[in-house]
Design a protein around this motif. Structure first.
Motif, short mmCIF file in Angstrom:
data_model
loop_
_atom_site.label_atom_id
_atom_site.label_comp_id
_atom_site.label_asym_id
_atom_site.label_seq_id
_atom_site.Cartn_x
_atom_site.Cartn_y
_atom_site.Cartn_z
N PHE A 1 -4.64 4.76 -5.88
CA PHE A 1 -3.96 3.57 -6.36
C PHE A 1 -3.56 2.76 -5.14
O PHE A 1 -2.76 3.21 -4.33
N THR A 2 -4.16 1.58 -4.99
CA THR A 2 -3.93 0.81 -3.76
C THR A 2 -2.86 -0.26 -3.97
O THR A 2 -2.53 -0.62 -5.10
N GLY A 3 -2.40 -0.77 -2.83
CA GLY A 3 -1.44 -1.87 -2.87
C GLY A 3 -2.01 -3.06 -3.62
O GLY A 3 -1.31 -3.76 -4.35
N TRP B 1 2.35 -8.52 -9.94
CA TRP B 1 3.48 -7.60 -10.01
C TRP B 1 4.82 -8.35 -9.89
O TRP B 1 4.98 -9.20 -9.02
N ILE C 1 3.30 -1.26 -14.93
CA ILE C 1 3.76 -2.16 -13.87
C ILE C 1 4.05 -3.52 -14.50
O ILE C 1 3.13 -4.20 -14.96
N ALA D 1 2.59 1.60 -3.33
CA ALA D 1 1.64 1.99 -4.37
C ALA D 1 1.36 3.49 -4.30
O ALA D 1 1.34 4.19 -5.32
N ASN D 2 1.18 3.96 -3.09
CA ASN D 2 0.87 5.37 -2.92
C ASN D 2 2.04 6.26 -3.38
O ASN D 2 1.84 7.25 -4.09
N GLU E 1 -4.11 -2.99 -6.05
CA GLU E 1 -4.06 -2.72 -7.50
C GLU E 1 -2.65 -2.85 -8.06
O GLU E 1 -2.45 -3.18 -9.21
N LEU E 2 -1.68 -2.53 -7.19
CA LEU E 2 -0.29 -2.66 -7.62
C LEU E 2 0.10 -4.13 -7.75
O LEU E 2 0.69 -4.56 -8.73
N LYS F 1 2.25 6.18 -7.11
CA LYS F 1 1.19 6.99 -7.74
C LYS F 1 1.56 8.47 -7.69
O LYS F 1 1.48 9.17 -8.71
N ASN G 1 0.83 -1.21 0.00
CA ASN G 1 0.00 0.00 0.00
C ASN G 1 0.86 1.26 0.00
O ASN G 1 0.60 2.20 -0.75
#
Ligand code: ADP
Ligand code: MG
Length: 697
Positions: free
Chosen positions: A95-97, A127, A142, A49-50, A99-100, A53, A46
């Motif tokens: 954009f969350t972990g 990922w 990614i 990801a942040n 989603e990453l 982003k 998370n």
């Protein structure tokens, strides 16, 4: 931002950026993932990801995509924007972990070789933190692996990562035997030299064969080809230079180490060589390189051809896969050392590669097999379809000395005792003389030259890594149990050299005599893709991949289907394109010109009674004969294609294309090329070889 050093990697979320943007604890966790392959927990993901982003948005990104490498050999992507609605009807960039780390994709149209039934068509992307995320076209890319819900690999990255794990594991075992306790990882390194053609876009749009198949299906030889060798390393044309400049810059931004750009052997053929990196990253970067080459060529009014053999009669394009092993401490394991001990280690890794290439020569051949590459391998410019290794005189002499040790007949030959003797120093260049070898030792790495220009380098490296891992495993098993390490090592190397020396060949690989000689040595000569693929599921190959956990048997069966399928599909497209061109343009052009000549002849006869009309008459007669031959072939081709296409088993289908469609296509090409030489350029419906090959001014 002008300086190259500033530009380089400016669009990559690399270690430097991570250090800047991530909290210390998180950065450390990320490092552990990068260096030791540790899994990341959700919370850490998370935070990453942040940070990713925020960094991406600052650089103009609005979307993100999980970028993956399905079995089509090209990359795939599906873009999502960062926007997320808020309670008050506005949006935030989010954009969350989750989603990453993973994504779902309804990717039912990608080839799966039957691994996914349509009712569970979704695949998921995961990922790959070992390859850095980057920004391209306002999108955060990614790099991801692509699997089915059952965890089966549907892509080229997953098995590549698995093969890197295998070789890491076994190479570390071997290093421990040499007392290298500090090394924590062994990675394979690759530098992929990429060959390509650049032709004028306008010419391209008038050649349906180039548009549909990437290669010319017809084309009479122009008066000049590459016989003068005046293009190789020649002066680069201004338009091409502009293209190369922009290509370098765009690649640098993405962290691709584009290093050398030069002209290649054929007219309008060029090459780009990057500085090597870890196999995984080199593979991603090569995909990016091919993609950018095509995109930027368009921008400069040109088209980049990556086909293995776009033109007959001049060189085709390959990809030289330079391969080595590198430790976490930065030692290249294929670099001969300065001390007897280092040399012993070098020789062990060297013989491991020799044994791997000999034992799995069919798999190496399969890893480069495609309908396109079949035209290149064994032609006059590329290695034959026979896998062999070139070591150079110096290393060969050392191996002979090892072999002859203890041999009474070889009294006058120098003896070499591993772990006692120092290898003589040899200049690096001296090993790079033989350009005809498919697998050459070039001083501190091997260069695998059979890979086709359009192929992903993943396939070749999956085989190479796994085969060498397997041999290292056997070596480690034997040596770990030895009571006297040095003599066991000596014995192992000597035995391996004697057993596998048939794969070593320093002579001219383009020579016909080599084909004969290799047969005597029992080496495989798999000239076509179906010939090669027939060995894919051989017991020893299935054992290799399953035992090293690179592929399950069902994954292999799926790949086998996909490869056969692809071969048949490519030939189907080529056959149909040929039919279209012949029926729709070539035969009508020949007929029209014949009429012109006949009318001229009749008119002339009326005008000058006894005029010599041999030119008109002979040309019309030849065109008539050739056209009727082409027409007969056209019907044969259509019917052979229809028959082949309908066969249910993919192996039968591929073989039918090879045995009944391809020969007609070859015959058709000869016939049409003969017609082309009789029809004036002004009446020919397509740009000629001369116009295409020498079209960039
Ligand atoms: P050349 O083949 O023109 O002599 P080099 O030997 O320097 O040039 O390199 C050719 C390619 O091999 C380059 O892409 C280079 O980065 C790559 N290469 C060099 N060393 C290694 C290595 N240890 N591992 C993998 N690739 C390497
Ligand atoms: Mg090279």
């Amino acid at each position: 931002m002008n300086k190259v050093t500033e530009k380089f990697g400016s669009m990559v979320f690399d270690e430097k950026i991570m250090r800047e943007k991530l909290p210390r604890e998180i950065y450390k966790k990320m490092q552990a993932t990068l260096k030791k392959g540790k899994r990341l927990d959700r919370e850490t993901a998370n935070v990453i990801a942040n940070a990713m982003k925020d960094w991406a948005i600052e650089l103009g990104a609005t979307h993100f995509t999980h970028w993956f490498q399905p079995m089509t050999g090209v990359t795939a992507e599906k873009h999502d924007s960062f926007i997320a609605p808020t309670a008050d009807g506005r949006i935030i960039m989010d954009f969350t972990g989750k989603e990453l780390v993973s994504g779902e994709s309804d990717a039912s149209s990608f080839p799966s070789g039957g691994l996914r039934a349509t009712f569970e068509a979704r695949g998921y992307t995961a990922w790959d933190p070992t390859s850095f995320a980057f920004i391209k076209d306002n999108t955060l890319y990614i790099p991801t692996a692509f699997c089915s819900w059952g965890g089966e690999a549907l892509d080229k990255k997953t098995p590549l990562l698995r093969s890197m794990e295998a070789i890491n594991r076994e190479a570390l075992r071997v290093l421990r035997l040499f007392g290298k306790e500090d090394e924590t990882a062994v990675k394979t390194t690759v530098g992929a030299e990429q060959e390509y053609f650049l032709i004028d876009a306008e010419t391209f749009t008038r050649r349906p064969d180039l548009i549909y198949t990437g290669r010319t299906l017809f084309g009479a030889r122009p008066p000049k080809g590459q016989e003068l060798d005046d293009h190789y390393f020649g002066i680069i044309k201004p338009r091409v230079k502009e293209f190369m400049k922009e290509l370098d810059e765009e690649l640098w931004k993405l962290g691709v180490l584009a290093k050398t750009e030069h002209n290649e052997g054929a007219p309008c053929q060029h090459e780009l060589a990057p500085i090597f990196s870890t196999t995984n990253i080199a593979t991603d970067h090569n995909q990016l390189t091919m993609e950018l080459m095509q995109k930027l060529a368009k921008k400069h009014g040109m088209v980049c051809l990556l086909h293995e053999k776009p033109f007959e009669g001049v060189n085709g394009s390959g990809k030289h896969n330079n391969w080595s092993l590198s430790t976490s401490g930065g030692v290249n394991l294929l670099e001969p050392g300065d001390t007897p001990f280092e040399n012993a280690q070098f020789l062990l890794f060297l013989t491991a590669v020799i044994k791997a290439v000999d034992d799995y020569q069919e798999l190496l051949r399969i890893s480069v097999a495609s309908a396109g590459n079949d035209h290149r391998l064994g032609a006059s410019e590329a290695p034959p379809a026979i896998v062999s290794m070139f070591l150079g005189d110096e290393i060969t002499a050392i191996l002979e000395a090892i072999e002859n040790e203890g041999n009474v007949c070889a009294k006058d030959k120098e003896m070499m005792k591993i772990g006692v003797h120092v290898l003589p120093k040899f200049p690096k260049d001296s090993t790079d003389r033989n350009r005809t070898s498919p697998f050459a030792f070039t001083g501190n790495k091997f260069e695998f030259r059979m890979v086709g220009a359009s192929a992903s380098i993943a396939d070749a490296n999956i085989v190479l890594n796994t085969a060498v891992a397997e041999v290292l495993k056997k070596f480690a098993d034997e040596l770990e149990g030895a009571s006297d390490f040095n003599s066991a090592l000596h014995d192992l190397i000597r035995r391996t050299v004697i057993k596998h020396k048939r794969i070593l060949f320093n002579g001219n690989g383009y020579d016909d005599a080599w084909v004969e000689e290799s047969k005597k040595r029992g080496l495989a000569n798999l000239t076509t893709t179906p010939d090669a693929l027939a060995h894919y599921l051989d017991e020893k190959n299935v054992k290799l991949f399953t035992e090293n956990k690179v592929f399950s048997e069902s994954e292999m069966k799926a790949r086998y289907e996909i490869y056969l399928e692809r071969y048949a599909k490519v030939l189907n497209i080529e056959a149909r394109t040929m039919v279209d061109m012949v029926r729709g343009a070539i035969l009508p052009a020949a007929a029209k010109y014949k009429r012109e000549l006949s009318e001229t002849a009749i008119a002339t006869k009326g005008f000058i009674g006894g005029a010599d009309l041999s030119f008109e008459e002979e040309t019309v007669a030849s065109l008539t004969e050739l056209s009727s031959r082409a027409f007969a072939l056209l019907k044969m081709l259509e019917s052979a294609n229809d028959t082949a296409k309908e066969l249910l088993c993919s192996k039968d289908r591929a073989e039918a294309y090879r045995d009944s469609v391809l020969p007609i296509m070859e015959d058709m090409r000869k016939t049409v090329d003969a017609i082309e030489t009789l029809v004036p350029t002004s009446s020919w419906p397509f740009p000629t070889y001369g116009e295409i090959l020498f079209g960039i001014k």
